[in-house]
Design a protein around this motif. Structure first.
Motif, PDB file in Angstrom:
ATOM      1  N   VAL A  74       1.036  -1.234   0.150  1.00 26.99           N
ATOM      2  CA  VAL A  74      -0.070   0.132  -0.020  1.00 26.99           C
ATOM      3  C   VAL A  74       0.997   1.247   0.077  1.00 26.99           C
ATOM      4  O   VAL A  74       1.788   1.472   0.828  1.00 26.99           O
ATOM      5  CB  VAL A  74      -0.846  -0.129   1.245  1.00 26.99           C
ATOM      6  N   ARG A  75       0.619   2.062  -0.888  1.00 25.36           N
ATOM      7  CA  ARG A  75       1.533   3.330  -0.907  1.00 25.36           C
ATOM      8  C   ARG A  75       0.622   4.522  -0.529  1.00 25.36           C
ATOM      9  O   ARG A  75      -0.560   4.622  -0.997  1.00 25.36           O
ATOM     10  CB  ARG A  75       1.896   3.619  -2.397  1.00 25.36           C
ATOM     11  N   ILE A  76       0.980   5.268   0.312  1.00 23.59           N
ATOM     12  CA  ILE A  76       0.280   6.333   1.029  1.00 23.59           C
ATOM     13  C   ILE A  76       0.712   7.517   0.182  1.00 23.59           C
ATOM     14  O   ILE A  76       1.435   7.709  -0.213  1.00 23.59           O
ATOM     15  CB  ILE A  76       0.356   6.422   2.508  1.00 23.59           C
ATOM     16  N   ALA A  77      -0.025   8.572   0.491  1.00 18.58           N
ATOM     17  CA  ALA A  77      -0.112   9.874  -0.062  1.00 18.58           C
ATOM     18  C   ALA A  77       1.221  10.454  -0.380  1.00 18.58           C
ATOM     19  O   ALA A  77       1.525  10.982  -1.433  1.00 18.58           O
ATOM     20  CB  ALA A  77      -0.969  10.688   0.260  1.00 18.58           C
ATOM     21  N   ASP A  78       2.083  10.258   0.789  1.00 22.29           N
ATOM     22  CA  ASP A  78       3.343  10.976   0.562  1.00 22.29           C
ATOM     23  C   ASP A  78       4.473  10.108  -0.081  1.00 22.29           C
ATOM     24  O   ASP A  78       5.723  10.536  -0.034  1.00 22.29           O
ATOM     25  CB  ASP A  78       3.905  11.423   1.748  1.00 22.29           C
ATOM     26  N   GLY A  79       4.140   9.036  -0.717  1.00 21.18           N
ATOM     27  CA  GLY A  79       5.038   8.226  -1.325  1.00 21.18           C
ATOM     28  C   GLY A  79       5.729   6.956  -0.816  1.00 21.18           C
ATOM     29  O   GLY A  79       6.190   6.062  -1.358  1.00 21.18           O
ATOM     30  N   ARG A  80       5.447   7.032   0.785  1.00 19.17           N
ATOM     31  CA  ARG A  80       6.118   5.927   1.397  1.00 19.17           C
ATOM     32  C   ARG A  80       5.289   4.599   1.189  1.00 19.17           C
ATOM     33  O   ARG A  80       3.918   4.760   1.207  1.00 19.17           O
ATOM     34  CB  ARG A  80       6.269   6.174   2.988  1.00 19.17           C
ATOM     35  N   MET A  81       5.805   3.534   1.668  1.00 19.44           N
ATOM     36  CA  MET A  81       4.817   2.398   1.640  1.00 19.44           C
ATOM     37  C   MET A  81       4.307   2.153   3.106  1.00 19.44           C
ATOM     38  O   MET A  81       4.997   2.326   4.113  1.00 19.44           O
ATOM     39  CB  MET A  81       5.784   1.042   1.376  1.00 19.44           C
TER      40      MET A  81
ATOM     41  N   ARG B  47      -5.065   2.961  13.798  1.00 14.12           N
ATOM     42  CA  ARG B  47      -4.637   3.682  12.723  1.00 14.12           C
ATOM     43  C   ARG B  47      -5.772   3.579  11.461  1.00 14.12           C
ATOM     44  O   ARG B  47      -6.353   2.520  11.453  1.00 14.12           O
ATOM     45  CB  ARG B  47      -3.111   3.193  12.029  1.00 14.12           C
ATOM     46  N   LEU B  48      -6.050   4.661  10.952  1.00 11.79           N
ATOM     47  CA  LEU B  48      -6.945   4.726   9.832  1.00 11.79           C
ATOM     48  C   LEU B  48      -6.267   4.808   8.531  1.00 11.79           C
ATOM     49  O   LEU B  48      -5.719   5.644   8.372  1.00 11.79           O
ATOM     50  CB  LEU B  48      -7.920   5.868   9.961  1.00 11.79           C
ATOM     51  N   LEU B  49      -6.718   3.944   7.748  1.00 11.70           N
ATOM     52  CA  LEU B  49      -6.444   3.758   6.214  1.00 11.70           C
ATOM     53  C   LEU B  49      -7.249   4.058   5.265  1.00 11.70           C
ATOM     54  O   LEU B  49      -8.340   2.965   5.457  1.00 11.70           O
ATOM     55  CB  LEU B  49      -5.198   2.747   6.106  1.00 11.70           C
ATOM     56  N   TYR B  50      -7.314   4.855   4.323  1.00 13.52           N
ATOM     57  CA  TYR B  50      -8.369   4.789   3.249  1.00 13.52           C
ATOM     58  C   TYR B  50      -7.671   4.392   1.965  1.00 13.52           C
ATOM     59  O   TYR B  50      -6.686   5.016   1.668  1.00 13.52           O
ATOM     60  CB  TYR B  50      -8.652   6.202   3.414  1.00 13.52           C
ATOM     61  N   LEU B  51      -8.103   3.390   1.459  1.00 17.71           N
ATOM     62  CA  LEU B  51      -7.607   3.034   0.146  1.00 17.71           C
ATOM     63  C   LEU B  51      -8.686   3.295  -1.023  1.00 17.71           C
ATOM     64  O   LEU B  51      -9.828   2.865  -0.854  1.00 17.71           O
ATOM     65  CB  LEU B  51      -7.417   1.170   0.215  1.00 17.71           C
TER      66      LEU B  51
ATOM     67  N   MET C 234     -10.932  15.250   5.882  1.00 14.79           N
ATOM     68  CA  MET C 234     -10.559  13.900   5.939  1.00 14.79           C
ATOM     69  C   MET C 234      -9.148  13.524   6.168  1.00 14.79           C
ATOM     70  O   MET C 234      -9.038  12.497   6.795  1.00 14.79           O
ATOM     71  CB  MET C 234     -11.268  13.230   4.692  1.00 14.79           C
ATOM     72  N   GLU C 235      -8.299  14.504   5.617  1.00 13.09           N
ATOM     73  CA  GLU C 235      -7.022  14.025   5.846  1.00 13.09           C
ATOM     74  C   GLU C 235      -6.444  14.212   6.872  1.00 13.09           C
ATOM     75  O   GLU C 235      -5.316  13.875   7.539  1.00 13.09           O
ATOM     76  CB  GLU C 235      -6.150  14.894   4.511  1.00 13.09           C
ATOM     77  N   ASN C 236      -7.160  15.063   7.900  1.00 14.68           N
ATOM     78  CA  ASN C 236      -6.855  15.071   9.167  1.00 14.68           C
ATOM     79  C   ASN C 236      -6.766  13.661  10.308  1.00 14.68           C
ATOM     80  O   ASN C 236      -6.282  13.517  11.200  1.00 14.68           O
ATOM     81  CB  ASN C 236      -7.702  16.033  10.009  1.00 14.68           C
ATOM     82  N   PHE C 237      -7.854  12.750   9.654  1.00 11.13           N
ATOM     83  CA  PHE C 237      -7.908  11.574  10.319  1.00 11.13           C
ATOM     84  C   PHE C 237      -7.480  10.420   9.753  1.00 11.13           C
ATOM     85  O   PHE C 237      -6.955   9.276  10.028  1.00 11.13           O
ATOM     86  CB  PHE C 237      -9.725  11.332  10.560  1.00 11.13           C
ATOM     87  N   TRP C 238      -7.733  10.370   8.253  1.00  7.77           N
ATOM     88  CA  TRP C 238      -7.385   9.137   7.542  1.00  7.77           C
ATOM     89  C   TRP C 238      -5.786   9.239   6.726  1.00  7.77           C
ATOM     90  O   TRP C 238      -5.529  10.583   6.297  1.00  7.77           O
ATOM     91  CB  TRP C 238      -8.421   9.029   6.528  1.00  7.77           C
ATOM     92  N   GLN C 239      -5.184   8.254   6.648  1.00  8.00           N
ATOM     93  CA  GLN C 239      -3.908   7.996   5.721  1.00  8.00           C
ATOM     94  C   GLN C 239      -4.617   7.794   4.505  1.00  8.00           C
ATOM     95  O   GLN C 239      -5.265   6.680   4.453  1.00  8.00           O
ATOM     96  CB  GLN C 239      -2.881   7.110   6.233  1.00  8.00           C
ATOM     97  N   LEU C 240      -4.250   8.598   3.337  1.00  7.71           N
ATOM     98  CA  LEU C 240      -4.663   8.163   2.182  1.00  7.71           C
ATOM     99  C   LEU C 240      -3.875   7.299   1.535  1.00  7.71           C
ATOM    100  O   LEU C 240      -2.575   7.454   1.318  1.00  7.71           O
ATOM    101  CB  LEU C 240      -5.061   9.375   1.253  1.00  7.71           C
ATOM    102  N   GLY C 241      -4.276   6.276   0.638  1.00  8.99           N
ATOM    103  CA  GLY C 241      -3.356   5.182   0.179  1.00  8.99           C
ATOM    104  C   GLY C 241      -4.057   4.770  -1.142  1.00  8.99           C
ATOM    105  O   GLY C 241      -5.048   4.681  -1.522  1.00  8.99           O
ATOM    106  N   THR C 242      -3.160   3.762  -1.734  1.00  7.00           N
ATOM    107  CA  THR C 242      -3.792   2.958  -2.746  1.00  7.00           C
ATOM    108  C   THR C 242      -3.105   1.733  -2.671  1.00  7.00           C
ATOM    109  O   THR C 242      -1.845   1.282  -2.256  1.00  7.00           O
ATOM    110  CB  THR C 242      -3.152   3.734  -4.320  1.00  7.00           C
ATOM    111  N   ASP C 243      -3.825   0.588  -2.987  1.00  5.73           N
ATOM    112  CA  ASP C 243      -3.514  -0.941  -3.114  1.00  5.73           C
ATOM    113  C   ASP C 243      -2.811  -1.201  -4.321  1.00  5.73           C
ATOM    114  O   ASP C 243      -3.186  -1.087  -5.424  1.00  5.73           O
ATOM    115  CB  ASP C 243      -4.705  -1.470  -2.913  1.00  5.73           C
ATOM    116  N   VAL C 244      -1.248  -1.221  -4.330  1.00  5.36           N
ATOM    117  CA  VAL C 244      -0.561  -1.254  -5.575  1.00  5.36           C
ATOM    118  C   VAL C 244      -0.609  -2.206  -6.301  1.00  5.36           C
ATOM    119  O   VAL C 244      -0.847  -2.189  -7.637  1.00  5.36           O
ATOM    120  CB  VAL C 244       0.938  -1.006  -5.114  1.00  5.36           C
TER     121      VAL C 244
END
Length: 189
Positions: free
Chosen positions: A62-69, A115-119, A131-141
């Motif tokens: 899962v890659r989060i919005a800042d580019g880290r895994m 932890r809250l993760l939004y995919l 929303m970004e105050n509570f959730w880490q935004l990410g993508t399922d690579v």
């Protein structure tokens, strides 16, 4: 001092055996129930993940919005609540996400243990609704979590993942966020 009589000695031994029985009977009963295959079932609001999966061992990326895994194994033991959204996340979807974040907040001092993760594609107004105050935004690579993602527009499903990456519970689209809150309160103490 007079020696105890046989009657007093027998009464004393009987009391001792009764105390031993009171403490060992539940242990023996639990062992017998366990050996027979019976396991207690609690009232949970989600569906157990069967067969169990460990996202760390399966290398679910899962890659989060800042580019880290995303690290499934965090520096401290914390559960991860994953929100998987269907197409076109709109008003109903945002409402469920807000209630999920509120469920975390109701944990008070223990809220840092979840932890809250939004995919998925964030809603159009994600920046304005906080929303970004509570959730880490990410993508399922690699799309390895696609089986849990709802296909109905404007819906959300959720996964509760243990701190070692083991998926515990699925909350399919249409789940009751108050049930999720109750489950979190049971799991996070």
């Amino acid at each position: 001092m007079t020696p105890p009589t046989d009657r007093a000695l027998r009464a004393s031994r009987l009391k001792f055996l009764l105390v031993v029985f009171v403490f060992t009977a539940p242990i023996i009963a639990a062992a017998l129930l366990n050996l027979s295959g019976w396991q207690p079932v609690g009232k949970g609001y989600g569906e157990p993940i069967v067969p169990q999966r460990n996202f760390e061992q399966e290398h679910v990326r899962v890659r989060i919005a800042d580019g880290r895994m995303w690290l499934w194994r965090d520096s401290s033991p914390r559960l991860t609540l994953i929100a998987l959204v269907g197409p076109n996340c709109a008003a109903h979807c945002v409402d469920v996400l807000t209630k999920m974040a509120a469920a975390r907040i109701t944990l008070n001092n223990n809220m840092s243990r979840v932890r809250l993760l939004y995919l998925g594609q964030p809603p159009a107004d994600a920046a304005t609704n906080g929303m970004e105050n509570f959730w880490q935004l990410g993508t399922d690579v690699d799309g390895q979590l696609a089986t849990y993602r709802p296909t109905t527009p404007d819906t959300v499903s959720a996964l509760l993942v243990e701190s070692d990456g083991t998926a515990l519970t699925l909350y399919p689209a249409g789940f009751d966020p108050s049930g999720l809150r109750k489950d979190l309160q049971k799991v996070v103490r």
